[in-house]
Scaffold this motif. Structure first.
Motif, PDB file in Angstrom:
ATOM      1  N   ALA B 147      17.221  44.397  79.696  1.00 34.14           N
ATOM      2  CA  ALA B 147      17.183  44.083  78.262  1.00 34.14           C
ATOM      3  C   ALA B 147      18.117  42.760  78.100  1.00 34.14           C
ATOM      4  O   ALA B 147      18.181  42.042  77.075  1.00 34.14           O
ATOM      5  CB  ALA B 147      17.664  45.313  77.522  1.00 34.14           C
ATOM      6  N   GLU B 148      18.962  42.552  79.159  1.00 36.09           N
ATOM      7  CA  GLU B 148      19.976  41.592  79.051  1.00 36.09           C
ATOM      8  C   GLU B 148      19.790  40.316  79.592  1.00 36.09           C
ATOM      9  O   GLU B 148      20.069  39.226  79.373  1.00 36.09           O
ATOM     10  CB  GLU B 148      21.213  42.114  79.334  1.00 36.09           C
ATOM     11  N   ILE B 149      19.112  40.690  80.745  1.00 37.05           N
ATOM     12  CA  ILE B 149      18.746  39.366  82.006  1.00 37.05           C
ATOM     13  C   ILE B 149      17.333  39.563  82.207  1.00 37.05           C
ATOM     14  O   ILE B 149      16.738  40.542  82.790  1.00 37.05           O
ATOM     15  CB  ILE B 149      19.570  39.606  83.031  1.00 37.05           C
ATOM     16  N   PRO B 150      16.532  38.392  82.228  1.00 37.09           N
ATOM     17  CA  PRO B 150      14.964  38.381  82.405  1.00 37.09           C
ATOM     18  C   PRO B 150      14.916  38.472  83.950  1.00 37.09           C
ATOM     19  O   PRO B 150      15.479  37.703  84.761  1.00 37.09           O
ATOM     20  CB  PRO B 150      14.793  36.759  82.008  1.00 37.09           C
ATOM     21  N   LEU B 151      14.263  39.473  84.409  1.00 38.29           N
ATOM     22  CA  LEU B 151      14.130  39.840  85.776  1.00 38.29           C
ATOM     23  C   LEU B 151      13.322  38.896  86.463  1.00 38.29           C
ATOM     24  O   LEU B 151      13.681  38.548  87.902  1.00 38.29           O
ATOM     25  CB  LEU B 151      13.520  41.147  85.679  1.00 38.29           C
ATOM     26  N   LYS B 152      12.286  38.005  85.711  1.00 34.78           N
ATOM     27  CA  LYS B 152      11.785  36.970  86.614  1.00 34.78           C
ATOM     28  C   LYS B 152      12.595  35.975  87.178  1.00 34.78           C
ATOM     29  O   LYS B 152      12.011  35.302  87.987  1.00 34.78           O
ATOM     30  CB  LYS B 152      10.292  36.667  85.533  1.00 34.78           C
ATOM     31  N   GLU B 153      13.686  35.736  86.313  1.00 32.79           N
ATOM     32  CA  GLU B 153      14.633  34.612  86.840  1.00 32.79           C
ATOM     33  C   GLU B 153      15.467  35.263  87.945  1.00 32.79           C
ATOM     34  O   GLU B 153      16.340  34.465  88.476  1.00 32.79           O
ATOM     35  CB  GLU B 153      15.138  33.964  85.751  1.00 32.79           C
ATOM     36  N   GLY B 154      15.409  36.694  88.181  1.00 31.18           N
ATOM     37  CA  GLY B 154      16.350  36.840  89.077  1.00 31.18           C
ATOM     38  C   GLY B 154      17.705  37.672  88.537  1.00 31.18           C
ATOM     39  O   GLY B 154      18.086  37.394  87.836  1.00 31.18           O
ATOM     40  N   ILE B 155      17.903  38.921  89.090  1.00 25.38           N
ATOM     41  CA  ILE B 155      19.012  39.732  88.676  1.00 25.38           C
ATOM     42  C   ILE B 155      19.973  39.924  89.986  1.00 25.38           C
ATOM     43  O   ILE B 155      19.154  40.457  91.028  1.00 25.38           O
ATOM     44  CB  ILE B 155      18.736  40.960  87.900  1.00 25.38           C
TER      45      ILE B 155
END
Lengths: 72, 394
Positions: B147-155
């Protein structure tokens, strides 16, 4: 886990002399100690490995250990 | 009154501090903070190993350089020494902050300093019920992160207090994210929760920046940073086989680093930190990746002799000689064209992306003798010892 094999050096009868490579403290190492055994320095507490024994002289080297929370 | 080097084992950095103190004519005493009994009672305190009484050494010490390798022992050592009336470098307050990546980032965030977006969930991935059954929280934690960091850009999932790149995992899909969260188990170094961070597009390098303050002087940032570089992994730790280079820092970055130092120093008179920073280069690259990989491969060949010296056991028997060998090998490595070419690319990249730098970690007891010193030209032992001296002189 490393367990010092001679944590109470006074109990052994015949001793060889050695020097801690870190703090220069004199260590009495039991004469029946073999290469590869671990002793601990009474001065600084460091665990040391017996690298060589020649004519009553014992060469000691620091052990490289690393704990879970070690680091910067 | 003296400066004491508190340590657990004499590793290269501690031996380097001893050697530097000799060269600078600074007297050091030594406190092995390991198998020592620290006793307090109504009659006072004592500090004894099995074979030596260090109580007088403690009494005579005014400043403690805290080099305990264990983060927990280092924190306890600073606190203990401060309670006995000693000045510490660094203070227990700074140690407490730097121990945790989250605490470090919270302090930098509060001062408006640039950091990567970071999310903390206090819950652990697994809870155990009284009857022994387990509740798995990975999915809930993953939902909160997504919900806070777009997963497609990497977490990036990080152990809050890990070192050497351990327990730092990159996830680019839901399966990887849940697996990384599950992998983050509570331990003595990471007691609770899970930390996630946006993946900074740092291209192939990050920076280690040294900042310090002596009492009575303005804080300073050393003008040259160490760059850790490589395409092997998204983590750039040298421990993971990456190479090191030097990188001159623009003044604006030096100013930011000084602000970080002041923030983490918390008003103490003397401090020293190694700040880890990344430049969010994204697509603003100034060299072709294929060319760069070729230059890094060539530099890696020149790095092999340095690695060989590092593993040479003479460091345990004759530290000054080993240091001389290491310096010679490093000098040869730095003289190669590939080293120069990669350094130029890094320095240009920093200049072109000067506003895209984020600080992500601070080290209160940095390693320096093998890499930072030889890459940057700064022997960190000097500001460390000068900082300690300044606490005695004033």
């Amino acid at each position: 886990m490393i367990t010092p094999v001679h944590s109470n050096l006074q109990e052994a009868k015949v001793m060889n002399k050695a020097k801690c490579p870190d703090c220069d403290a004199e260590l009495d190492v039991p004469a029946d100690t073999e290469k590869g055994e671990i002793v601990s320095c009474p001065g600084c507490g460091l665990e040391l490995e017996v690298k060589a024994i020649k004519c009553g002289c014992v060469d000691l080297q620091e052990l490289t250990i690393e704990g879970e929370d070690w680091g910067e | 009154m003296s400066i004491a080097l508190l340590y657990e084992r004499s590793e290269n950095d501690e031996n380097g501090i001893k050697l530097t103190a000799q060269q600078l004519g600074i007297d050091l005493t030594f406190i092995p903070f390991r198998k020592i009994a620290l006793s307090i009672s109504k009659d006072g305190f004592s500090a004894k190993t099995k074979g030596k009484d260090y109580t007088q050494t403690f009494h005579d010490t005014k400043v403690v350089l805290n080099r305990a390798q264990s983060k927990n022992r280092r924190l306890q050592a600073s606190y203990l020494m401060e309670m006995l009336g000693k000045k510490t470098l660094n203070t227990s307050q700074s140690e407490f902050i730097c121990y945790s990546k989250l605490r470090t980032l919270l302090h930098l965030f509060k001062e408006g300093l640039p950091i990567p977006k970071t999310v903390f969930v206090p819950c652990d991935s697994t809870d155990t019920l009284k009857n022994g059954k387990e509740i798995h929280n990975e999915k809930d934690i993953a939902d909160l992160f997504e919900a806070e960091i777009p997963l497609k850009e990497g977490i990036v999932i990080k152990a809050d207090a890990g070192t050497h790149g351990k327990m730092i995992m990159l996830s680019k899909n839901r399966e990887e994210l849940e697996a990384s969260i599950k992998e983050t188990k509570s331990s003595i170094i990471n007691p609770i929760g899970v930390v996630a961070q946006e993946l900074v597009q740092k291209w192939f390098y990050d920076l280690r920046i040294i900042v310090s303050q002596e009492r009575g002087k303005e804080p300073v940032c050393y003008h040259t940073a160490m760059a850790r570089a490589g395409f092997k992994d998204f983590r750039t730790n040298t421990f993971l086989g990456n190479l090191v280079f030097h990188a001159k820092l623009p003044l604006s970055i030096q100013d930011l680093a000084v602000k970080c130092g002041k923030t983490l120093g918390k008003g103490s008179d003397a401090w020293i930190f190694a700040l880890d920073a990344m430049v969010n280069v994204g697509e603003n690259k100034n060299a072709d990746d294929t060319y760069l990989k070729g230059e890094l491969d060539t530099a890696a060949q020149a790095w092999v002799p340095v690695q060989k010296v590092k593993q040479d056991e003479t460091r345990l028997t004759n530290f000054p000689t080993w240091t001389g060998k290491l310096e010679a090998a490093f000098k040869t490595y730095k003289s190669t064209d590939a080293y120069g070419n990669v350094t130029d690319i890094i320095e240009e990249s920093i200049r072109k992306n000067v506003d895209a730098l984020v600080f992500h970690e601070s080290n209160s007891c940095p390693e320096f003798w093998e890499n930072t010193r030889l890459a940057t030209g700064l022997n960190v032992a000097i500001p460390l010892l000068r900082g300690a001296q300044s606490l005695i002189d004033h």
